[in-house]
Design a protein around this motif. Structure first.
Motif, mmCIF file in Angstrom:
data_model
loop_
_atom_site.group_PDB
_atom_site.id
_atom_site.type_symbol
_atom_site.label_atom_id
_atom_site.label_comp_id
_atom_site.label_asym_id
_atom_site.label_seq_id
_atom_site.Cartn_x
_atom_site.Cartn_y
_atom_site.Cartn_z
ATOM 1 N N LEU A 391 45.512 63.734 89.273
ATOM 2 C CA LEU A 391 45.078 64.976 89.563
ATOM 3 C C LEU A 391 45.993 65.252 90.768
ATOM 4 O O LEU A 391 46.320 64.377 91.934
ATOM 5 C CB LEU A 391 43.622 65.048 89.763
ATOM 6 N N LEU A 392 46.622 66.490 90.747
ATOM 7 C CA LEU A 392 47.505 66.588 91.934
ATOM 8 C C LEU A 392 46.536 66.842 93.444
ATOM 9 O O LEU A 392 47.120 66.212 94.497
ATOM 10 C CB LEU A 392 47.946 68.214 91.951
ATOM 11 N N GLU A 393 45.312 67.128 93.345
ATOM 12 C CA GLU A 393 44.406 67.027 94.859
ATOM 13 C C GLU A 393 44.288 65.675 95.094
ATOM 14 O O GLU A 393 44.093 65.437 96.041
ATOM 15 C CB GLU A 393 43.051 67.910 94.358
ATOM 16 N N ASP A 394 44.279 64.661 94.161
ATOM 17 C CA ASP A 394 44.136 63.522 94.732
ATOM 18 C C ASP A 394 45.450 62.827 95.347
ATOM 19 O O ASP A 394 45.535 62.125 96.523
ATOM 20 C CB ASP A 394 43.977 62.316 93.491
ATOM 21 N N PHE A 395 46.818 63.435 94.874
ATOM 22 C CA PHE A 395 47.662 63.083 95.639
ATOM 23 C C PHE A 395 47.724 63.606 96.930
ATOM 24 O O PHE A 395 48.090 62.913 97.909
ATOM 25 C CB PHE A 395 49.003 63.780 94.791
ATOM 26 N N PHE A 396 47.450 65.042 97.072
ATOM 27 C CA PHE A 396 47.454 65.445 98.409
ATOM 28 C C PHE A 396 46.431 65.154 99.341
ATOM 29 O O PHE A 396 46.562 65.089 100.675
ATOM 30 C CB PHE A 396 47.287 67.162 98.069
ATOM 31 N N ALA A 397 45.350 64.506 98.840
ATOM 32 C CA ALA A 397 44.328 63.869 99.599
ATOM 33 C C ALA A 397 44.626 62.435 100.212
ATOM 34 O O ALA A 397 43.811 62.034 101.052
ATOM 35 C CB ALA A 397 43.060 63.991 98.980
ATOM 36 N N ASP A 398 45.812 61.899 99.579
ATOM 37 C CA ASP A 398 46.031 60.602 99.805
ATOM 38 C C ASP A 398 46.510 60.298 101.377
ATOM 39 O O ASP A 398 47.410 60.962 101.891
ATOM 40 C CB ASP A 398 47.287 60.092 99.088
ATOM 41 N N ALA A 400 47.801 58.048 103.127
ATOM 42 C CA ALA A 400 49.280 57.594 103.588
ATOM 43 C C ALA A 400 50.293 58.879 103.242
ATOM 44 O O ALA A 400 51.191 58.873 104.113
ATOM 45 C CB ALA A 400 49.489 56.590 102.495
ATOM 46 N N LEU A 401 50.116 59.612 102.259
ATOM 47 C CA LEU A 401 51.215 60.619 101.920
ATOM 48 C C LEU A 401 50.952 61.663 103.243
ATOM 49 O O LEU A 401 51.904 62.167 103.499
ATOM 50 C CB LEU A 401 50.813 61.296 100.540
ATOM 51 N N ARG A 402 49.452 61.920 103.502
ATOM 52 C CA ARG A 402 49.516 63.146 104.397
ATOM 53 C C ARG A 402 50.010 62.652 105.945
ATOM 54 O O ARG A 402 50.097 63.462 106.785
ATOM 55 C CB ARG A 402 47.921 63.392 104.529
ATOM 56 N N ALA A 403 50.186 61.250 105.962
ATOM 57 C CA ALA A 403 50.626 60.959 107.067
ATOM 58 C C ALA A 403 52.228 60.774 107.297
ATOM 59 O O ALA A 403 52.811 60.469 108.409
ATOM 60 C CB ALA A 403 50.143 59.640 107.572
ATOM 61 N N LEU A 404 52.870 61.104 106.471
ATOM 62 C CA LEU A 404 54.378 60.959 106.280
ATOM 63 C C LEU A 404 54.961 62.193 106.965
ATOM 64 O O LEU A 404 54.378 63.300 107.182
ATOM 65 C CB LEU A 404 54.838 61.290 104.746
ATOM 66 N N LEU A 408 54.116 66.430 107.334
ATOM 67 C CA LEU A 408 53.523 66.808 108.481
ATOM 68 C C LEU A 408 54.461 68.023 108.865
ATOM 69 O O LEU A 408 54.028 68.985 109.550
ATOM 70 C CB LEU A 408 53.411 65.729 109.627
ATOM 71 N N ALA A 409 55.859 67.810 108.751
ATOM 72 C CA ALA A 409 56.713 68.956 109.080
ATOM 73 C C ALA A 409 56.609 70.095 108.179
ATOM 74 O O ALA A 409 56.532 71.126 109.128
ATOM 75 C CB ALA A 409 58.075 68.335 109.088
ATOM 76 N N LEU A 410 56.459 70.016 107.065
ATOM 77 C CA LEU A 410 56.163 71.146 106.175
ATOM 78 C C LEU A 410 54.827 72.032 106.321
ATOM 79 O O LEU A 410 54.823 73.085 106.625
ATOM 80 C CB LEU A 410 56.207 70.777 104.718
ATOM 81 N N GLN A 411 53.684 71.176 106.741
ATOM 82 C CA GLN A 411 52.544 71.741 107.086
ATOM 83 C C GLN A 411 52.586 72.599 108.429
ATOM 84 O O GLN A 411 52.162 73.469 108.483
ATOM 85 C CB GLN A 411 51.532 70.682 107.388
#
Length: 614
Positions: A391-398, A400-404, A408-411
């Motif tokens: 699921l895409l939402e699982d990727f987005f909630a990871d 490790a990914l959110r700490a990249l 963070l720059a895109l957000q």
């Protein structure tokens, strides 16, 4: 036709900047320069009080004064397709015979030289126009257009349009043509490229966001798009060629570092829509190796909800990193092209479009197009590892990914884009991003550049400069950072530093003309008008309708006392950008606004200031 009216807005000094005051040698030199300029402006203001009511006298030039401008409708064209070449000439009328003589010379002028691979289909001359500038002389305008047809592929040099008049030859140059021929298989690409509609919600404000992008079929069950297109999406939909809209909520792989997402799509739907996957182009083993500048590359995308393709030159030897494979080209991509394929002439995928310039609708921005594409192959290889789509939402909630730092720059960029430039949330996001950049496993000039761009948006100039310098420490040829540093030094009065950095940026084709214009501005602020003129003329050969360069060229001519040339340039400005023409007219009638030159002061023997010796 009489043109020009009283301008109500005071000229704020196009291209002016405060003198530096930080104690550096450049800053002290700038202060001395600006003090001298201010003294001369005071004299000019006094002169305007005494003489400003008098009409400006126009000295009759000893030789005819004319300027010619040439342009091509486009410079990258398919073999056999027609190309329009425009030529316009502006003549200062000093006697009744001038117009007749120039008319005869203009009609007899031809493309002078061999035209290998180019055929002139026809020529269309337009009637001569006359315009009388307000409180000024008359200018005659001559124009013609050539319909050209290309007969072979490769680089084709268009012969100059040569006008022989007044004892000299005016040669009107235009850029070279790059001619391509597509393989028959290329035309099936459009069936594999689909529009993407995204709904997302800002995590802090709850504001609903809508994005558009592009995706392309890389396998019967895999659609490739950009990570920034679908980031934190609540809903992702694609419209297939048969008109069916399909919601996609799973992905094979997510790669924020390269800005790539591989979405899962039901293969039954793509087969029913008659979609054929695009093939990946073979790549050389060296990531730094790129084809020559003569190679044309293509994009397919859905900007504004309409499918279109673009063609542009891929720049030779231009890179943004020594590690990752990136493609830099001159394709004029627009919002909505993100996630689409960058293709070769066979229709095979080189990369995925991730960034580009947005210049449409900005007449005062030099149209130097840049398209950046990254490599989707690492993400596509993850699909072959045997794992099932998640699921895409699982990727987005990871976590490790959110700490990249890339995420963070895109957000943070999204937060700034919707207008949040203050508050604890933005400061907290910025702090997390800077910490992530500092901890990142490998130095990345792109991350430092994004850091600088974010600080620039926030108005923290010192931090922006430090980030741009850090990008250059990582990769010395990261030309976007060099250019932004040059702009900073230009705006803060460090004209010598700006001049050096602009000259360095000119070595990189994507920003060559932007940097030439910047260097000209730095020279003008140092009162080095003669040196600025060739750079401005170089810019105008590329874009003859670029108003700021025409205005600055007129300022240089005025500073050198070449008033007839200024009148001709003013007439050109009224044709292509009346706002800049009115600004020039205002400067002509208010001496205090006019450019100045350092005057040669009377020489006094040095001994006159020394104490008398016994």
């Amino acid at each position: 036709m009489k043109v020009g009216g009283g301008a109500r807005r005071r000229d704020a000094g196009h291209g002016s900047g405060p003198a530096a005051s930080n104690g550096s040698p450049h800053g002290r030199a700038g202060q001395v320069l600006m003090r001298t300029v201010c003294l001369q402006r005071i004299v000019g203001m006094g002169w305007s009080l005494l003489m400003g009511w008098l009409p400006m006298a126009v000295a009759q030039p000893a030789t005819p004064v004319a300027h010619f401008f040439g342009s091509l409708e486009r410079t990258v064209v398919a073999s056999g397709a027609p190309v329009v070449m425009e030529v316009e000439g502006y003549l200062l009328v000093t006697s009744p015979d001038d117009v007749a003589a120039m008319t005869a010379a203009f009609e007899q002028a031809t493309l002078d030289g061999p035209a290998d691979g180019i055929t002139v289909v026809r020529r269309e001359d337009r009637p001569v126009r006359r315009m009388t500038l307000a409180d000024g002389p008359e200018v005659a305008v001559f124009s013609t257009r050539f319909i050209l047809r290309t007969e072979r592929t490769g680089r084709l040099d268009v012969p100059p349009f040569a006008v022989r008049f007044g004892g000299r030859v005016y040669r009107v140059m235009v850029p070279a043509l790059q001619v391509y021929e597509l393989d028959p298989g290329f035309f099936s690409v459009r069936q594999a490229v689909v529009p993407v509609q995204v709904q997302a919600r800002d995590a802090t404000t709850g504001r609903r966001l809508h994005r558009i992008g592009t995706a392309f079929l890389a396998a019967p069950d895999a659609l490739v798009t950009g990570y920034h297109v679908v980031m934190d999406a609540e809903r992702v939909e694609v419209t297939l060629p048969d008109g069916r809209t399909q919601r996609l909520d799973r992905a094979w792989a997510v790669d924020p570092i390269r800005d790539v997402v591989v979405l899962y799509v039901n293969p039954k739907l793509t087969r029913a829509a008659n979609m054929q996957p695009l093939s990946m182009a073979p790549l050389p083993p060296d990531p730094a190796r790129t084809p020559s500048e003569e190679e044309v590359v293509f994009t397919y995308g859905w900007p504004g909800g309409f499918q279109r393709s673009t063609a542009g030159l891929q720049y030779d030897g231009v890179g943004l990193t020594e590690v990752e494979r990136l493609w830099v080209s001159a394709n004029p991509v627009r919002p909505g092209d993100s996630g689409g394929p960058l293709l070769d002439r066979r229709g095979e995928v080189l990369g995925i479009v991730t960034a580009g310039t947005v210049l449409s609708g900005h007449r005062d921005v030099l149209r130097e197009e840049v398209c950046i594409a990254s490599d989707p192959r690492p993400a596509l290889r993850q699909r072959l590892l045997g794992s099932r789509p998640r699921l895409l939402e699982d990727f987005f909630a990871d976590p490790a990914l959110r700490a990249l730092p890339h995420v963070l720059a895109l957000q943070l960029s999204n937060a700034l884009f919707i207008g949040r430039r203050a508050g604890s949330d933005v400061r907290a996001r910025l702090a997390r991003f800077e910490e992530a950049v500092a901890r990142w496993q490998a130095p990345d000039p792109g991350l430092h550049f994004m850091e600088g761009a974010i600080h620039q948006l926030l108005g923290t100039a010192d931090e922006a400069v430090a980030a741009y310098e850090a990008a250059l420490d990582v990769y010395d040829d990261y030309f976007p950072a060099t250019y932004m540093l040059a702009r900073h030094h230009l705006d803060t009065g460090h004209y010598r530093r700006a001049e050096r950095l602009f000259r360095r940026t000119r070595q990189h084709p994507p920003y060559a003309r932007l940097a030439a214009f910047g260097e000209a501005q730095a020279l003008i602020r140092q009162l080095r008008y003669e040196e600025a003129i060739p750079l401005l003329e170089e810019v105008l050969r590329y874009d003859p309708a670029f108003g700021p360069a025409l205005y600055d060229l007129a300022r240089c001519r005025l500073a050198l006392g070449q008033l007839p040339e200024v009148w001709v340039l003013q007439a050109r400005l009224f044709d292509v950008n009346p706002r800049w023409a009115r600004r020039l007219r205002q400067m002509l009638h208010i001496p205090a606004l006019q450019p100045v030159r350092l005057l040669e002061w009377p020489r006094v023997p040095l001994w006159a200031y020394l104490p008398h010796l016994p």
